[in-house]
Write an enzyme that holds these catalytic residues in place. Structure first.
Site, mmCIF file in Angstrom:
data_model
loop_
_atom_site.group_PDB
_atom_site.id
_atom_site.type_symbol
_atom_site.label_atom_id
_atom_site.label_comp_id
_atom_site.label_asym_id
_atom_site.label_seq_id
_atom_site.Cartn_x
_atom_site.Cartn_y
_atom_site.Cartn_z
ATOM 1 N N ASP A 1 0.831 -1.262 -0.018
ATOM 2 C CA ASP A 1 -0.131 -0.024 -0.075
ATOM 3 C C ASP A 1 0.813 1.177 0.034
ATOM 4 O OD1 ASP A 1 -1.870 1.611 2.794
ATOM 5 O OD2 ASP A 1 -1.776 1.954 0.535
ATOM 6 N N ASN B 1 -0.311 4.495 -0.194
ATOM 7 C CA ASN B 1 -0.929 5.591 0.006
ATOM 8 C C ASN B 1 -2.023 5.680 1.485
ATOM 9 O OD1 ASN B 1 -3.276 4.169 -0.352
ATOM 10 N ND2 ASN B 1 -3.843 5.570 -2.062
ATOM 11 N N ASP C 1 -4.048 3.669 2.724
ATOM 12 C CA ASP C 1 -5.623 3.767 2.836
ATOM 13 C C ASP C 1 -5.596 1.973 3.302
ATOM 14 O OD1 ASP C 1 -6.441 3.011 -0.597
ATOM 15 O OD2 ASP C 1 -5.128 2.105 0.587
ATOM 16 N N ASP D 1 -1.707 -1.106 -3.844
ATOM 17 C CA ASP D 1 -1.994 -0.365 -4.913
ATOM 18 C C ASP D 1 -1.012 -0.506 -5.971
ATOM 19 O OD1 ASP D 1 -1.557 2.390 -2.680
ATOM 20 O OD2 ASP D 1 -0.087 1.435 -4.034
ATOM 21 N N GLU E 1 -8.262 -21.080 -15.754
ATOM 22 C CA GLU E 1 -8.661 -21.916 -14.690
ATOM 23 C C GLU E 1 -9.818 -22.493 -15.086
ATOM 24 O OE1 GLU E 1 -10.821 -20.117 -11.872
ATOM 25 O OE2 GLU E 1 -10.007 -20.901 -10.100
ATOM 26 N N HIS F 1 -4.804 -17.441 -4.278
ATOM 27 C CA HIS F 1 -5.739 -16.677 -3.544
ATOM 28 C C HIS F 1 -6.928 -17.227 -2.988
ATOM 29 C CE1 HIS F 1 -7.370 -16.641 -7.416
ATOM 30 N NE2 HIS F 1 -8.409 -16.283 -7.094
ATOM 31 N N ASP F 2 -7.099 -18.647 -3.589
ATOM 32 C CA ASP F 2 -8.220 -19.293 -3.222
ATOM 33 C C ASP F 2 -7.875 -20.779 -2.428
ATOM 34 O OD1 ASP F 2 -9.833 -19.384 -6.600
ATOM 35 O OD2 ASP F 2 -10.112 -17.999 -4.747
#
Ligand code: TEU
Length: 558
Positions: A21, A23, A25, A29, A256, A328-329
């Site tokens: 990150d 910035n 938040d 990003d 996939e 990510h799964d």
């Protein structure tokens, strides 16, 4: 012959909101990724796969796209993305994006129009069916994240299909106008300069038009597979996509393909069929499934893993394999397939060795190169994932004990892979100066980039060396795979052969000392050690070894 650059490549998967990150938040990003390109160059990877970066209400963390042509503001602007592309390309790194075209968000303009009536230009962009006579759903399909796969809309007095959340309506690929919209969108991203796509659940885009009921004993959450996986026109659609757009660019595609076996995978990846370059299969991801599918405390068996991976190596010799432990799964590899405790470092390196010396394109999921393990969240409230929340409620409703539920979620939640990337052991882990969108792993204080880079024997440098071997020894990309010692209950070993060269890969999957003897029918040439996950392994191999816990050895003979 077009350049198949992806055959020599190693791909690094970045989950953008959890990578870096810039910035404050609390969400990763593009500017944060730009800052870390030197880190990725040092690792030696060739391609970055970014999970979805498009406008989305984030019901399923970006896999519910509401506008394919605009960037999700939390990641930055289109100019920021183009800057990232330029910086990556200048460093010799390509970027592929995540194409989610089996479904959109229910807030996509196409769906907002489609649900209004049966006679507007978008009415048939999605899959609408009349209720049965008793008003119930068209069939008994269940959706991945729980409940029926059909949602009723009063304005059309019809149901629409959603194989995933009800906020993710399935697109109607039978409609040529919809297909053309997709091909035009793909082309627009290639024109921006991206280097390819990972294609989300692409094996689901063609549905059987009779929409048959699933047998009652099928796992309810994915019973749509009976009519929505590897459907009657899937290869026609992908061949059309290839003809109309993919073939015009020097790009890489990886599909996939849930519910797809090695025979079916050849139909997707055989280069003579001009569809996709490779696919992600799930056969090794299902070795520890139980009553609630992935959410089980069952431990896989190495013998099953060896059988599955060897089958794919042998069957896809004419196609091409993608090689992955996690994404990510999925939970973290070292917890699921290695030893997250005493032998975390040795087993993380062993797992990397096994896959990176195989035939195919290896994928490293962010943090895998650090030896990251599953996240020990104390409270269910720390979990953000729609799938985890559904199964938490489902297991509670089925009367499972709190202990079982907590264990199953610890072992299998997708959030294990989604905690912020740990850059150092400071507060905020070097990820953000703000409150992160998901809690940090408490393990970041001792598992992070900084400690990996300061330790010559870290998982990072082992992965860096594996990538160097792939780059310096053509046998790794082009050699034939052959399983050896296939009955050994602890050691997974194989050879790669190219002309008169031979590579021996020997991986002890147990926490015990094991005496290893090459089986007779394999020529035991005296071979030189290329890489070990221990510091004092024998420099020469002539058929016999005493393997230490999770010891992984690569020997080479020319
Ligand atoms: O996942 C496809 C898929 O089959 C998932 O159900 C997967 O099997 C499950 O998450 C394993 O626990 C893709 C994306 O990778 C996933 O993140 C999305 O949620 C899903 O499609 C819908 O787009």
């Amino acid at each position: 012959m077009e350049d198949k650059w992806w055959k020599d490549s190693v791909v690094y998967q970045i989950y953008p909101q959890s990578f870096k990150d810039s910035n404050g938040d609390g969400v990763g990003d593009f500017k944060g990724i730009i800052e870390k390109i030197p880190y990725l160059s040092e690792l030696g990877i060739d391609v970055i796969w970014l999970n979805p970066i498009f406008e989305s209400p984030l019901v399923d963390n970006g896999y519910d796209i509401s506008d394919y042509t605009s960037i999700l503001p939390q990641y930055g602007s289109m100019d920021d993305f183009k800057d990232l592309l330029d910086v990556a390309h200048a460093s010799g790194i390509r970027i592929i994006l995540d194409l989610v075209v089996n479904h959109t968000s229910n807030l996509h303009e196409w769906f907002l129009e489609s649900q209004k009536s049966k006679d507007n230009p978008y009415s048939d962009y999605y899959i609408w069916k009349d209720p049965k006579e008793d008003g119930s759903a068209p069939n008994n399909w269940g959706s991945t994240f729980g409940g029926p796969a059909w949602e009723y809309v009063e304005s059309r007095k019809q149901y629409y299909l959603h194989c995933f959340a009800k906020e993710q309506p399935d697109l109607n690929w039978e409609n040529p106008a919809l297909r053309q919209e997709i091909y035009n969108m793909i082309e627009s991203w290639f024109e921006i300069g991206i280097d390819g796509f990972r294609m989300d659940v692409i094996s689901l885009i063609s549905k059987r038009q009779d929409y048959p009921d699933a047998p009652d004993d099928l796992a309810y959450t994915k019973s749509y597979y009976v009519g929505a996986s590897n459907g009657p026109r899937v290869h026609e659609f992908l061949h059309e996509m290839n003809e109309q757009v993919l073939s015009k660019y020097n790009v890489m595609t990886v599909g996939e393909t849930p519910n797809t076996n090695s025979e079916q995978a050849l139909l997707y990846t055989n280069p003579e069929r001009n569809e996709l370059d490779m696919v992600f299969h799930f056969d090794h991801m299902h070795l520890d499934y139980g009553k609630y599918g992935k959410f089980s405390d069952i431990r896989y068996k190495m013998s099953d893993l060896r059988q599955v991976l060897s089958e794919w190596q042998e069957k896809l010799a004419k196609g091409w394999n993608s090689l992955y432990w996690s994404n990510h799964d999925q939970p973290r590899a070292v917890t699921r397939f290695g030893d997250e405790g005493k032998y975390r470092l040795e087993s993380a390196k062993m797992l990397g060795t096994l896959f990176h010396m195989m035939k195919g394109t290896p994928y490293i999921f962010q943090g895998e190169e650090l030896g990251m393990k599953n996240v020990p969240f104390e409270s269910i409230d720390s979990y953000q994932d729609i799938e985890t929340k559904y199964f938490y409620e489902e297991m509670k409703n089925q009367g499972e004990s709190e202990d079982y539920i907590k264990r199953a979620i610890y072992l299998k939640s997708r959030d294990n892979a989604r905690t912020p990337m740990p850059w150092n052991n400071q507060i905020g882990s070097g990820f953000s100066t703000g409150k992160p969108w998901i809690d940090y792993s408490p393990d970041n204080k001792y598992i992070n980039v900084q400690e990996n880079l300061s330790d010559d024997n870290s998982v990072f440098y082992h992965y860096q060396n594996l990538i160097k071997i792939r780059k310096n020894y053509p046998i790794v990309v082009h050699g034939d795979y052959k399983l050896i010692n296939k009955d050994d209950s602890n050691v997974y070993s194989y050879i790669r052969e190219l002309n008169d060269e031979i590579l021996y890969v020997i991986c002890n999957f147990s926490g015990e000392k094991i005496n290893f003897q090459l089986e007779e029918n394999v020529n035991a040439e005296v071979a030189d050690l290329l890489l070990s996950n221990y510091q004092d392994s024998p420099l020469l191999f002539s058929g016999k070894l005493e393997l230490r816990p999770y010891e992984a050895l690569i020997y080479y003979k020319k």
